[in-house]
Design an enzyme around this catalytic site. Structure first.
Site, PDB file in Angstrom:
ATOM      1  N   TYR A 137      35.864  27.180  10.025  1.00  0.00           N
ATOM      2  CA  TYR A 137      35.630  25.855  10.606  1.00  0.00           C
ATOM      3  C   TYR A 137      35.235  24.823   9.560  1.00  0.00           C
ATOM      4  O   TYR A 137      34.910  23.694   9.906  1.00  0.00           O
ATOM      5  CB  TYR A 137      34.511  25.940  11.662  1.00  0.00           C
ATOM      6  CG  TYR A 137      34.837  26.824  12.832  1.00  0.00           C
ATOM      7  CD1 TYR A 137      35.035  28.180  12.661  1.00  0.00           C
ATOM      8  CD2 TYR A 137      34.925  26.304  14.114  1.00  0.00           C
ATOM      9  CE1 TYR A 137      35.323  29.001  13.721  1.00  0.00           C
ATOM     10  CE2 TYR A 137      35.221  27.122  15.191  1.00  0.00           C
ATOM     11  CZ  TYR A 137      35.415  28.471  14.986  1.00  0.00           C
ATOM     12  OH  TYR A 137      35.699  29.284  16.043  1.00  0.00           O
ATOM     13  N   LYS A 188      33.174  41.590   9.549  1.00  0.00           N
ATOM     14  CA  LYS A 188      34.393  42.389   9.408  1.00  0.00           C
ATOM     15  C   LYS A 188      34.606  42.603   7.912  1.00  0.00           C
ATOM     16  O   LYS A 188      35.704  42.401   7.387  1.00  0.00           O
ATOM     17  CB  LYS A 188      35.551  41.623  10.084  1.00  0.00           C
ATOM     18  CG  LYS A 188      36.833  42.390  10.241  1.00  0.00           C
ATOM     19  CD  LYS A 188      36.756  43.524  11.234  1.00  0.00           C
ATOM     20  CE  LYS A 188      38.036  44.336  11.164  1.00  0.00           C
ATOM     21  NZ  LYS A 188      37.938  45.625  11.865  1.00  0.00           N
ATOM     22  N   ASP A 220      34.894  44.171  15.875  1.00  0.00           N
ATOM     23  CA  ASP A 220      35.708  44.821  16.918  1.00  0.00           C
ATOM     24  C   ASP A 220      34.851  45.833  17.681  1.00  0.00           C
ATOM     25  O   ASP A 220      34.858  45.878  18.923  1.00  0.00           O
ATOM     26  CB  ASP A 220      36.977  45.483  16.327  1.00  0.00           C
ATOM     27  CG  ASP A 220      36.748  46.146  14.973  1.00  0.00           C
ATOM     28  OD1 ASP A 220      35.640  46.010  14.401  1.00  0.00           O
ATOM     29  OD2 ASP A 220      37.676  46.821  14.490  1.00  0.00           O
ATOM     30  N   ASP A 244      31.684  32.421  17.744  1.00  0.00           N
ATOM     31  CA  ASP A 244      32.344  31.591  18.759  1.00  0.00           C
ATOM     32  C   ASP A 244      32.983  32.490  19.818  1.00  0.00           C
ATOM     33  O   ASP A 244      32.805  32.302  21.023  1.00  0.00           O
ATOM     34  CB  ASP A 244      33.411  30.733  18.054  1.00  0.00           C
ATOM     35  CG  ASP A 244      34.059  29.714  18.984  1.00  0.00           C
ATOM     36  OD1 ASP A 244      33.691  29.667  20.175  1.00  0.00           O
ATOM     37  OD2 ASP A 244      34.933  28.966  18.521  1.00  0.00           O
ATOM     38  N   ASP A 248      31.469  34.042  24.037  1.00  0.00           N
ATOM     39  CA  ASP A 248      32.142  33.835  25.329  1.00  0.00           C
ATOM     40  C   ASP A 248      32.132  35.151  26.117  1.00  0.00           C
ATOM     41  O   ASP A 248      31.964  35.169  27.341  1.00  0.00           O
ATOM     42  CB  ASP A 248      33.592  33.363  25.142  1.00  0.00           C
ATOM     43  CG  ASP A 248      33.714  31.839  25.191  1.00  0.00           C
ATOM     44  OD1 ASP A 248      32.773  31.165  24.722  1.00  0.00           O
ATOM     45  OD2 ASP A 248      34.731  31.328  25.710  1.00  0.00           O
TER      46      ASP A 248
END
Ligand SMILES: NC(=O)c1ccc[n+]([C@@H]2O[C@H](COP(=O)([O-])OP(=O)(O)OC[C@H]3O[C@@H](n4cnc5c(N)ncnc54)[C@H](O)[C@@H]3O)[C@@H](O)[C@H]2O)c1
Length: 353
Positions: A137, A188, A220, A244, A248
């Site tokens: 970002y 990761k 993951d 982000d 959710d």
């Protein structure tokens, strides 16, 4: 002294949920006994289409100098280029005010709101600390040979030692004040080797916090654990992009987009509070959006403002309301937006009696 708060309703359902947030803020201020003033700003897609301005020059200085907090509704409208107004308002505020922490509590108030079988409020009570200014970002992206078969597009994941360290340290400080005192770093680094900087920084900062239980999950696997064993998490710290996405998932585990709140925080300085949902344009002006997420963002804002009694009172009001059976569902349209705001106001007043 009165607190100075800026409010931006923004697009879609944003103005409706902010209206309810401000209604609840007024009730808490009256009951807990503090003063504040709100300046409402019209920025968003309508304003942009009318004036060509996303945020006026000097707005960041105004936020920085004149306000302690910003309450944001949501930004995003299909009439303009994807992400244009989101980057111009949400992104700009996060970057220009250097709001480096995105704090996202994930708390289940009642088991009937959780889509996972046999999970109770005792299993879902965690805080995600998402880095908020770097990663994919940071804005380093581009295209060459655009539109041709040879097109190349890139977006760079940017991590700085300072950016990584300050957010990891913030997460440790949160963990220190929680009962379980456990922190999980999510990355990761096995595939994205640039994240080795996160691995090393987490280990180094962690040495300063020997009383905190420290562990690690690849993103993951973390998604799998969030569904299988959410009770595994207490405080989690992660990169901007992974945070982000995974929050959710967290929002759904706690009951949906209508309930999840976040703070974009720079400790001790002006910070921005918002729901994690977007502008849900299909529900605009229908009195169907759930305002609880924005009201929970007001609760986080009160904490930031140092109004600890007010913050606790609002948390208790939400807990009383959501742990009972008056709210049928968190989904859009289950209750009126104003009806839910009124229910919270009533609970706040009851606590003040
Ligand atoms: N911080 C922000 O302002 C923010 C965050 C995410 C997306 N966006 C923008 O919002 C626009 C719409 O994005 P999207 O559709 O991907 O995500 P969204 O969060 O706006 O909506 C997704 C779905 O979640 C549900 N939902 C969202 N808010 C709700 C609420 N308050 N009450 C009940 N249900 C709710 C609705 O079913 C909705 O269709 C896009 O322009 C996007 O860029 C803005």
């Amino acid at each position: 002294m009165a607190h100075n708060i800026a409010a931006l309703g923004g697009d879609g359902i944003g103005p409706e949920v902010v209206r309810e947030g401000l209604k609840v803020l007024a009730a808490v201020a009256e009951t807990a006994g503090f003063e504040y003033q709100v300046e409402e700003y019209p920025y968003g897609t309508d304003h942009y289409l009318e004036t060509g301005v996303i945020l006026p020059d000097g707005m960041m200085d105004t936020f920085r100098k004149d306000f302690e907090a910003i309450l944001l509704g949501a930004i995003g409208d299909p009439r303009v280029e994807v992400g244009l107004i989101e980057r111009g308002i949400i992104g700009a505020i996060r970057w220009d005010l250097d709001l480096y922490v995105n704090l996202r509590p994930i708390k289940l108030y009642h088991e009937r709101f959780c889509p996972l079988k046999d999970k109770t409020p005792a299993d879902v009570d965690m805080v995600f600390v998402r880095e908020n200014t770097e990663d994919a970002y940071a804005g380093m992206h581009g295209f060459v040979h655009k539109g041709s078969p040879l097109e190349v597009s890139t977006q760079t994941m940017v991590y700085t030692r300072e950016g990584v360290e300050r957010v990891i340290r913030y997460a440790f400080e949160i963990a220190k004040d929680r009962e379980r005192k456990q922190i999980t770093m999510i990355d990761k680094a096995n595939a994205v080797r640039a994240q080795d900087l996160w691995t090393r920084t987490f280990a180094e900062v962690g040495e300063e916090y020997p009383d905190i239980k420290q562990d690690h999950a690849y993103v993951d696997a973390a998604c799998m654990w969030m569904v299988k064993n959410p009770e595994w998490f207490d405080v989690a710290v992660t990169t901007n992009l992974f945070g982000d996405i995974i929050t959710d998932l967290g929002a759904m585990v706690q009951g949906g987009m209508g309930i999840a709140a976040s703070g974009n925080i720079r400790p001790g300085e002006v910070s921005m509070f918002e729901s994690i949902h977007g502008s849900a344009p299909k529900y605009k002006d229908q009195n169907k959006a759930n305002p609880i997420a924005t009201i929970a963002a007001v609760q986080m804002m009160l904490d930031h403002l140092g109004e600890k009694d007010g913050a606790r009172m609002l948390d208790t009001a939400l807990m009383n309301l959501l742990s009972g059976d008056r709210i049928k569902s968190m989904s859009a349209g289950a209750h009126g937006t104003d009806e839910l705001g009124d229910m919270v106001v009533k609970e706040v007043h009851r606590l003040g009696e």
